[in-house]
Design a protein around this motif. Structure first.
Motif, PDB file in Angstrom:
ATOM      1  N   CYS A  81       4.286  -1.619   2.265  1.00  0.00           N
ATOM      2  CA  CYS A  81       3.233  -0.658   2.592  1.00  0.00           C
ATOM      3  C   CYS A  81       1.842  -1.252   2.397  1.00  0.00           C
ATOM      4  N   ARG A  82       1.723  -2.251   1.535  1.00  0.00           N
ATOM      5  CA  ARG A  82       0.434  -2.933   1.373  1.00  0.00           C
ATOM      6  C   ARG A  82       0.073  -3.693   2.652  1.00  0.00           C
ATOM      7  N   THR A  83       1.070  -4.310   3.286  1.00  0.00           N
ATOM      8  CA  THR A  83       0.836  -5.001   4.557  1.00  0.00           C
ATOM      9  C   THR A  83       0.321  -4.026   5.601  1.00  0.00           C
ATOM     10  N   TYR A  84       0.886  -2.827   5.596  1.00  0.00           N
ATOM     11  CA  TYR A  84       0.475  -1.816   6.569  1.00  0.00           C
ATOM     12  C   TYR A  84      -0.979  -1.410   6.357  1.00  0.00           C
ATOM     13  N   ASP A  85      -1.415  -1.304   5.095  1.00  0.00           N
ATOM     14  CA  ASP A  85      -2.821  -1.005   4.816  1.00  0.00           C
ATOM     15  C   ASP A  85      -3.727  -2.070   5.441  1.00  0.00           C
ATOM     16  N   THR A 211      -2.275   6.655  -4.451  1.00  0.00           N
ATOM     17  CA  THR A 211      -2.170   5.491  -5.336  1.00  0.00           C
ATOM     18  C   THR A 211      -0.748   4.966  -5.464  1.00  0.00           C
ATOM     19  N   SER A 212       0.243   5.789  -5.200  1.00  0.00           N
ATOM     20  CA  SER A 212       1.637   5.375  -5.351  1.00  0.00           C
ATOM     21  C   SER A 212       2.148   4.730  -4.068  1.00  0.00           C
ATOM     22  N   PRO A 213       2.665   3.487  -4.123  1.00  0.00           N
ATOM     23  CA  PRO A 213       3.245   2.865  -2.924  1.00  0.00           C
ATOM     24  C   PRO A 213       4.383   3.684  -2.337  1.00  0.00           C
ATOM     25  N   ILE A 214       5.202   4.293  -3.186  1.00  0.00           N
ATOM     26  CA  ILE A 214       6.310   5.119  -2.709  1.00  0.00           C
ATOM     27  C   ILE A 214       5.776   6.303  -1.923  1.00  0.00           C
ATOM     28  N   ALA A 215       4.722   6.940  -2.442  1.00  0.00           N
ATOM     29  CA  ALA A 215       4.133   8.092  -1.761  1.00  0.00           C
ATOM     30  C   ALA A 215       3.492   7.686  -0.438  1.00  0.00           C
ATOM     31  N   LYS A 216       2.942   6.484  -0.352  1.00  0.00           N
ATOM     32  CA  LYS A 216       2.360   6.015   0.906  1.00  0.00           C
ATOM     33  C   LYS A 216       3.416   5.928   2.000  1.00  0.00           C
ATOM     34  N   VAL A 217       4.603   5.434   1.634  1.00  0.00           N
ATOM     35  CA  VAL A 217       5.686   5.328   2.609  1.00  0.00           C
ATOM     36  C   VAL A 217       6.086   6.712   3.108  1.00  0.00           C
ATOM     37  N   LEU A 218       6.228   7.665   2.181  1.00  0.00           N
ATOM     38  CA  LEU A 218       6.616   9.018   2.571  1.00  0.00           C
ATOM     39  C   LEU A 218       5.517   9.703   3.371  1.00  0.00           C
ATOM     40  N   GLN A 265       4.493  14.792  -5.341  1.00  0.00           N
ATOM     41  CA  GLN A 265       3.661  15.992  -5.187  1.00  0.00           C
ATOM     42  C   GLN A 265       2.213  15.689  -5.552  1.00  0.00           C
ATOM     43  N   THR A 266       2.020  15.023  -6.685  1.00  0.00           N
ATOM     44  CA  THR A 266       0.666  14.711  -7.154  1.00  0.00           C
ATOM     45  C   THR A 266      -0.092  13.877  -6.133  1.00  0.00           C
ATOM     46  N   ASN A 267       0.590  12.917  -5.521  1.00  0.00           N
ATOM     47  CA  ASN A 267      -0.062  12.010  -4.578  1.00  0.00           C
ATOM     48  C   ASN A 267      -0.280  12.608  -3.199  1.00  0.00           C
TER      49      ASN A 267
END
Length: 284
Positions: A81-85, A211-218, A265-267
């Motif tokens: 997901c960092r590559t996608y940013d 801030t969460s990489p996991i949340a970015k993917v979702l 949820q927070t992200n």
């Protein structure tokens, strides 16, 4: 059960000009499959080939197996997901340059500015690494690549066809590491889709707040789903572990999965989507 839905009460007139400009339009195929192509950084075996398959019904009624195959270079792990940013930042810079069909020029300073990153040695090393992944990781699409409204097969596609940037060891003057010009060009098929607006909006301003990489993917997964579907997107916590390619053993207990849901949820709750609606996230 965990649910995500649009809140269509957000009006375009209430959004600042900066927010509107921050909604960029990446190439459609990458966005539609971003949850698989750009996973969270702790996904297993990122240094090995990965693929996803699905059955596809052709217009003549025949069934074929469609697939997306990702193969990293021997010197680099595959996308995250960092590559996608970084890719989204390059698309924004390319747009600001007037969407040239040839190579364009930028700097690490400009990419940092797009991503709200502080300059430093670790940052520049990360940006160079991600650009090299965009240059050297191959994606093969079997009946999965949309081009000119048709589903095509495209073999060994990279996202960038050009990334020219000299390393620190190659320079006489070490002080210009962030401002030295680097040359960028997108792969021809990606460039064609970008120019022809074969794209899906992504709200880069909202994504940068996650801030969460996991949340970015979702976020990207549900953004794509909710762009054309007003029904809530519902998944169990166990489903999410599988969807996000997380290590199942780490979330084998309900308490661990509950922490994951709370983190998501927070992200994600209250974030603005690419269609300008607000994301509502709740335990159902």
């Amino acid at each position: 059960m965990w649910a995500i839905s649009n809140n269509s009460k957000g009006q375009l007139s209430l959004i600042s000009e900066d927010q509107i400009q921050a909604i960029i339009r990446p190439e459609e195929n990458l966005e539609r499959w971003s949850h698989f192509i750009f996973p969270q950084p702790k996904t297993k075996d990122l240094d090995k080939p990965r693929w996803v398959e699905r059955e596809l019904k052709l217009p003549n009624g025949e069934s074929w197996l469609a697939s997306i195959w990702i193969e990293p270079s021997t010197a680099h792990k595959a996308f995250t997901c960092r590559t996608y940013d970084v890719y989204l930042a390059l698309v924004e810079i390319w747009t600001q340059r007037g969407k040239p069909e040839t190579a364009f020029y930028t700097s690490m300073s400009e990419i940092c500015l797009q991503l709200d990153l502080e300059k430093g040695g670790r940052t520049i090393n990360m940006l160079v690494e991600e650009c090299n992944k965009l240059l050297k990781t191959n994606i093969s699409w079997t009946l999965s690549y949309k081009l000119n409204a048709e589903i095509k097969t495209v073999k060994n596609q990279t996202i960038l066809s050009t990334f020219n940037y000299s390393s620190m060891s190659e320079r006489v003057d070490k002080s210009d590491q962030f401002d030295k010009v680097c040359e960028i060009k997108f792969h021809d098929k990606i460039l064609q889709n970008l120019i022809e607006n074969k794209t899906i909006p992504v709200n880069l301003a909202a994504r940068k707040l996650i801030t969460s990489p996991i949340a970015k993917v979702l976020y990207n997964q549900v953004d794509t789903i909710l762009a054309t579907n007003n029904r809530p997107y519902s998944r169990t916590a166990k489903n999410l572990v599988q969807d996000l390619q997380l290590t199942a053993s780490r979330y084998q207990y309900k308490s661990q999965r509950q922490k994951l849901v709370e983190q998501l949820q927070t992200n994600l709750n209250g974030r603005r989507l690419g269609n300008l609606n607000i994301l509502n996230v709740a335990n159902a």
